[in-house]
Design a protein around this motif. Structure first.
Motif, PDB file in Angstrom:
ATOM      1  N   ALA A 182       0.720  -1.157  -0.034  1.00  0.00           N
ATOM      2  CA  ALA A 182      -0.147  -0.024   0.225  1.00  0.00           C
ATOM      3  C   ALA A 182       0.864   1.266   0.131  1.00  0.00           C
ATOM      4  O   ALA A 182       1.966   1.325   0.773  1.00  0.00           O
ATOM      5  CB  ALA A 182      -0.824  -0.095   1.129  1.00  0.00           C
ATOM      6  N   SER A 183       0.398   2.336  -0.762  1.00  0.00           N
ATOM      7  CA  SER A 183       1.080   3.531  -0.820  1.00  0.00           C
ATOM      8  C   SER A 183      -0.007   4.538  -1.261  1.00  0.00           C
ATOM      9  O   SER A 183      -1.215   4.261  -1.491  1.00  0.00           O
ATOM     10  CB  SER A 183       2.079   3.538  -1.661  1.00  0.00           C
ATOM     11  OG  SER A 183       1.897   3.570  -3.337  1.00  0.00           O
ATOM     12  N   VAL A 207       4.374   6.448   4.215  1.00  0.00           N
ATOM     13  CA  VAL A 207       3.357   7.583   4.615  1.00  0.00           C
ATOM     14  C   VAL A 207       2.467   8.083   3.537  1.00  0.00           C
ATOM     15  O   VAL A 207       2.612   8.016   2.568  1.00  0.00           O
ATOM     16  CB  VAL A 207       4.350   8.506   5.381  1.00  0.00           C
ATOM     17  CG1 VAL A 207       5.099   7.777   6.594  1.00  0.00           C
ATOM     18  CG2 VAL A 207       5.204   9.273   4.636  1.00  0.00           C
ATOM     19  N   GLY A 208       1.667   8.986   4.649  1.00  0.00           N
ATOM     20  CA  GLY A 208       0.750   9.886   3.504  1.00  0.00           C
ATOM     21  C   GLY A 208      -0.574   9.006   3.212  1.00  0.00           C
ATOM     22  O   GLY A 208      -1.134   9.322   2.365  1.00  0.00           O
ATOM     23  N   LEU A 209      -0.796   7.879   3.983  1.00  0.00           N
ATOM     24  CA  LEU A 209      -2.119   7.246   3.901  1.00  0.00           C
ATOM     25  C   LEU A 209      -3.040   7.507   4.923  1.00  0.00           C
ATOM     26  O   LEU A 209      -4.109   7.315   4.678  1.00  0.00           O
ATOM     27  CB  LEU A 209      -1.780   5.771   3.737  1.00  0.00           C
ATOM     28  CG  LEU A 209      -0.876   5.010   2.696  1.00  0.00           C
ATOM     29  CD1 LEU A 209       0.416   5.050   2.835  1.00  0.00           C
ATOM     30  CD2 LEU A 209      -1.368   3.842   2.263  1.00  0.00           C
ATOM     31  N   ASN A 210      -2.523   8.190   5.797  1.00  0.00           N
ATOM     32  CA  ASN A 210      -3.618   8.649   6.953  1.00  0.00           C
ATOM     33  C   ASN A 210      -3.463   9.864   7.253  1.00  0.00           C
ATOM     34  O   ASN A 210      -2.607  10.652   6.919  1.00  0.00           O
ATOM     35  CB  ASN A 210      -3.450   7.573   8.299  1.00  0.00           C
ATOM     36  CG  ASN A 210      -4.085   6.293   7.860  1.00  0.00           C
ATOM     37  OD1 ASN A 210      -5.161   6.106   7.644  1.00  0.00           O
ATOM     38  ND2 ASN A 210      -3.183   5.357   8.062  1.00  0.00           N
ATOM     39  N   ALA A 251       6.229   9.356   1.074  1.00  0.00           N
ATOM     40  CA  ALA A 251       4.934   9.958   0.691  1.00  0.00           C
ATOM     41  C   ALA A 251       4.353   9.461  -0.405  1.00  0.00           C
ATOM     42  O   ALA A 251       3.044   9.852  -0.501  1.00  0.00           O
ATOM     43  CB  ALA A 251       4.982  11.507   1.176  1.00  0.00           C
ATOM     44  N   ASN A 252       4.986   9.212  -1.604  1.00  0.00           N
ATOM     45  CA  ASN A 252       4.630   9.025  -2.860  1.00  0.00           C
ATOM     46  C   ASN A 252       3.458  10.295  -3.378  1.00  0.00           C
ATOM     47  O   ASN A 252       2.460   9.993  -3.955  1.00  0.00           O
ATOM     48  CB  ASN A 252       3.767   7.658  -2.838  1.00  0.00           C
ATOM     49  CG  ASN A 252       4.870   6.429  -2.684  1.00  0.00           C
ATOM     50  OD1 ASN A 252       4.638   5.948  -1.676  1.00  0.00           O
ATOM     51  ND2 ASN A 252       5.435   6.274  -3.703  1.00  0.00           N
ATOM     52  N   GLY A 253       4.039  11.259  -3.095  1.00  0.00           N
ATOM     53  CA  GLY A 253       3.270  12.380  -3.441  1.00  0.00           C
ATOM     54  C   GLY A 253       2.077  12.699  -2.906  1.00  0.00           C
ATOM     55  O   GLY A 253       0.981  13.224  -3.555  1.00  0.00           O
ATOM     56  N   GLU A 307      11.009  10.731   0.802  1.00  0.00           N
ATOM     57  CA  GLU A 307      10.737  10.898  -0.619  1.00  0.00           C
ATOM     58  C   GLU A 307       9.295  11.201  -0.860  1.00  0.00           C
ATOM     59  O   GLU A 307       8.377  11.100  -0.489  1.00  0.00           O
ATOM     60  CB  GLU A 307      10.779   9.308  -1.010  1.00  0.00           C
ATOM     61  CG  GLU A 307      12.259   8.636  -0.892  1.00  0.00           C
ATOM     62  CD  GLU A 307      12.314   7.141  -1.370  1.00  0.00           C
ATOM     63  OE1 GLU A 307      11.333   6.654  -1.917  1.00  0.00           O
ATOM     64  OE2 GLU A 307      13.298   6.481  -0.965  1.00  0.00           O
ATOM     65  N   GLU A 308       9.331  12.161  -2.168  1.00  0.00           N
ATOM     66  CA  GLU A 308       8.311  12.524  -2.498  1.00  0.00           C
ATOM     67  C   GLU A 308       7.111  12.982  -1.863  1.00  0.00           C
ATOM     68  O   GLU A 308       6.042  12.599  -1.710  1.00  0.00           O
ATOM     69  CB  GLU A 308       7.558  11.494  -3.613  1.00  0.00           C
ATOM     70  CG  GLU A 308       8.260  11.088  -4.865  1.00  0.00           C
ATOM     71  CD  GLU A 308       8.770  12.148  -5.743  1.00  0.00           C
ATOM     72  OE1 GLU A 308       7.736  13.162  -5.851  1.00  0.00           O
ATOM     73  OE2 GLU A 308       9.086  11.955  -6.903  1.00  0.00           O
ATOM     74  N   PRO A 309       7.419  14.258  -1.157  1.00  0.00           N
ATOM     75  CA  PRO A 309       6.361  14.591  -0.383  1.00  0.00           C
ATOM     76  C   PRO A 309       5.359  15.402  -0.914  1.00  0.00           C
ATOM     77  O   PRO A 309       4.153  15.647  -0.204  1.00  0.00           O
ATOM     78  CB  PRO A 309       7.242  15.702   0.609  1.00  0.00           C
ATOM     79  CG  PRO A 309       8.349  16.097  -0.212  1.00  0.00           C
ATOM     80  CD  PRO A 309       8.846  14.880  -1.139  1.00  0.00           C
ATOM     81  N   LEU A 310       5.460  15.846  -1.950  1.00  0.00           N
ATOM     82  CA  LEU A 310       4.342  16.901  -2.926  1.00  0.00           C
ATOM     83  C   LEU A 310       3.612  16.244  -3.709  1.00  0.00           C
ATOM     84  O   LEU A 310       4.181  15.513  -4.790  1.00  0.00           O
ATOM     85  CB  LEU A 310       5.372  18.125  -3.299  1.00  0.00           C
ATOM     86  CG  LEU A 310       5.670  18.986  -2.233  1.00  0.00           C
ATOM     87  CD1 LEU A 310       6.346  20.230  -2.945  1.00  0.00           C
ATOM     88  CD2 LEU A 310       4.616  19.698  -1.353  1.00  0.00           C
TER      89      LEU A 310
END
Length: 346
Positions: free
Chosen positions: A22-23, A160-163, A189-191, A214-217
């Motif tokens: 999951a990402s 990260v970036g899933l919640n 964070a995969n954007g 990686e890829e915060p935006l």
């Protein structure tokens, strides 16, 4: 000496994952692809084509069409020139081009009696440092942290970036308390975030042992990226957004050779980045053993000392061969000619 291709075989596979991957860009439970096997009178070279559009490759349907084109045209050609012959057919299918070049360079390095890494760069090291891949933050347990540390990994990668940001910051703080000195977290964070959310996350991460993010935006641009990087001491890394032109390299780039479209293309980009002072990480996207071996050889050829994202074989419930296995946070590559991969499926 001419290496004439006498046979081209496609071996399809579907490899289930032990758990969902999951990402912020989606979730999947299997890896589907083909081994591209090229045969000469003396040897066999193998490449791996496992397209994943969310990682920047073509679709599975486009890859299959391109592979059938290769199969129809490869026989009778010299291995040293086949990629040039088929290049116009592969401009929109980087994962297929990667597979073809891997198979060809596997053959050519075997002919020379060289490992693939030494065929690419004669001075390439034999050991590749790697990070642990723990998956989505919400699923990472204290046991997973302790197990990775006990296995000798010093960099633990988490999605990260899933919640909700506050929830994830609390979870990261709890995990960080479990880390011994010298072990850090690599976040991806995969954007997932807009600029405001990314700023809040970076401020919350500033005092934690973060190795990189990686890829915060979600929509990166030069001004926003520069402003974010100035907020933290650890590097922000570009991966999926590498296709967006920028005036200069960021502090780190993450390279997926199947998305870039080949060994030599990826190595040239890595060397260009390193010459500009940019850190380089090679990574897989839960590749089969065939793809993982080739990427590990490429990581060695790059000579980047940054731990690479190549300790992913354990995510697959089954595989097409024996994958490189990390020991104390490193892959020890063999001295046998070629990529090091031997298939167990036909």
């Amino acid at each position: 000496m001419t290496l004439r291709i006498i046979n081209c075989q496609l071996i399809g596979y579907r490899l289930p994952l032990r758990m969902a991957w999951a990402s912020a860009r989606g979730e999947w439970r299997q890896r589907r692809g083909w081994l591209l096997q090229l045969q000469t009178a003396a040897d066999v070279g193998i490449g791996d084509c496992a397209p994943l559009p969310v990682a920047g490759t073509e679709s599975i349907e486009a890859a299959q069409r391109a592979l059938l084109t290769i199969q129809a045209r490869a026989v009778g050609h010299d291995a040293a020139t086949l990629l040039d012959v088929l290049e116009p057919e592969l401009t929109a299918t980087p994962a297929t081009r990667w597979a073809l070049e891997c198979a060809l360079l596997d053959l050519l390095s075997r002919q020379r009696g060289l490992t693939l890494r030494h065929f690419l760069v004669p001075t390439a090291p034999d050991v590749v440092p790697v990070n642990a891949m723990l998956g989505a933050l919400a699923a990472v347990t204290p046991l997973a942290i302790h197990s990775a540390v006990a296995a000798g990994f010093t960099v633990l990668k988490i999605k990260v970036g899933l919640n909700a940001p506050l929830t994830e910051l609390a979870q990261l703080r709890a995990l960080a308390r479990l880390l011994p000195t010298g072990v850090s977290l690599r976040l991806d964070a995969n954007g997932a975030w807009d600029i405001a959310t990314a700023q809040r996350m970076l401020d919350g991460l500033a005092d934690l042992p973060i190795e990189a993010l990686e890829e915060p935006l979600r929509q990166p641009d030069v001004a926003s990226w520069t402003a974010l990087q100035q907020r933290v001491t650890f590097p922000l890394a570009r991966d999926e957004s590498l296709h967006i032109p920028v005036a200069q390299f960021p502090r780190r780039i993450v390279l997926k050779p199947a998305a870039i479209g080949g060994l030599r293309r990826t190595l040239a980009l890595a060397q260009q980045a390193q010459a500009a002072g940019c850190e380089v990480v090679m990574t897989s996207v839960i590749d089969s053993a065939a793809g993982l071996w080739a990427t590990a050889q490429l990581a060695a050829a790059s000579a980047s000392p940054i731990p690479h994202g190549l300790a992913t074989a354990a995510w697959l419930a089954t595989d097409v061969g024996i994958a490189p296995q990390p020991l104390r946070g490193q892959l020890q590559l063999p001295m046998t000619p070629g990529s090091g991969f031997s298939p167990t499926i036909t």
